[in-house]
Design an enzyme around this catalytic site. Structure first.
Site, PDB file in Angstrom:
ATOM      1  N   ASP A 149      50.602  19.811  92.755  1.00  0.00           N
ATOM      2  CA  ASP A 149      49.291  19.538  93.340  1.00  0.00           C
ATOM      3  C   ASP A 149      48.830  18.147  92.900  1.00  0.00           C
ATOM      4  OD1 ASP A 149      48.365  19.795  90.711  1.00  0.00           O
ATOM      5  OD2 ASP A 149      47.491  21.776  91.043  1.00  0.00           O
ATOM      6  N   LYS A 150      47.612  17.804  93.233  1.00  0.00           N
ATOM      7  CA  LYS A 150      47.078  16.473  92.918  1.00  0.00           C
ATOM      8  C   LYS A 150      47.055  16.198  91.410  1.00  0.00           C
ATOM      9  CE  LYS A 150      43.272  13.464  94.187  1.00  0.00           C
ATOM     10  NZ  LYS A 150      42.034  13.331  94.926  1.00  0.00           N
TER      11      LYS A 150
END
Length: 139
Positions: free
Chosen positions: A24-25
């Site tokens: 994810d980010k």
């Protein structure tokens, strides 16, 4: 690759290095990636026993996931070295069970663990018997 007379290796470990696209980010591996890694572990366990999924399918033996459990213990991060241990924990006439342990090898820390049940089916999707060679020695 030919099909062996008997499987003898019940547990196999593979290295995994999470790719950027699997995170994810924040650089944490997304929860949806773990089942893919479990399949990689099963594939390599079979290969360690001298069998390829392709050969099983050519022989009319297919596996479908009937059950999957996963417990996330700690986050896994982008580009870190981890190991996945896959163990064939049980074989019955129509299913194969596996357990999984994902660890950080430098510390031995357990990151995730799982369990799966694969049903054996034919090309039409009907339940069929597991080939005899897939029953581990002594089982």
């Amino acid at each position: 690759m030919s099909i062996p007379e008997q499987t003898t290796i019940r547990s196999h470990t593979i290295p995994i290095v999470p790719r950027y696209a699997e995170t994810d980010k924040g650089g944490v591996v997304h929860h949806s990636v773990y089942p893919v890694w479990f399949e990689m572990g099963r594939t390599e366990l079979l290969r360690a026993n001298g069998v390829a999924y392709r050969d099983l399918e050519a022989a009319g033996v297919f596996f479908v996931v009937a059950e999957l459990r996963l417990k996330y213990r700690r986050p896994v991060f982008y580009d870190e070295q981890i190991e996945l241990e896959t163990t064939c924990s049980n074989v019955t006439p129509a299913k194969v069970e596996h357990t999984y342990r994902l660890i950080r090898p430098d510390t031995g820390l357990l990151l995730a663990e799982g369990f799966s049940v694969l049903a054996c089916v034919d090309a039409e999707g009907k339940i069929r018997r597991i080939p005899e060679f897939m029953h581990p020695m002594g089982q």
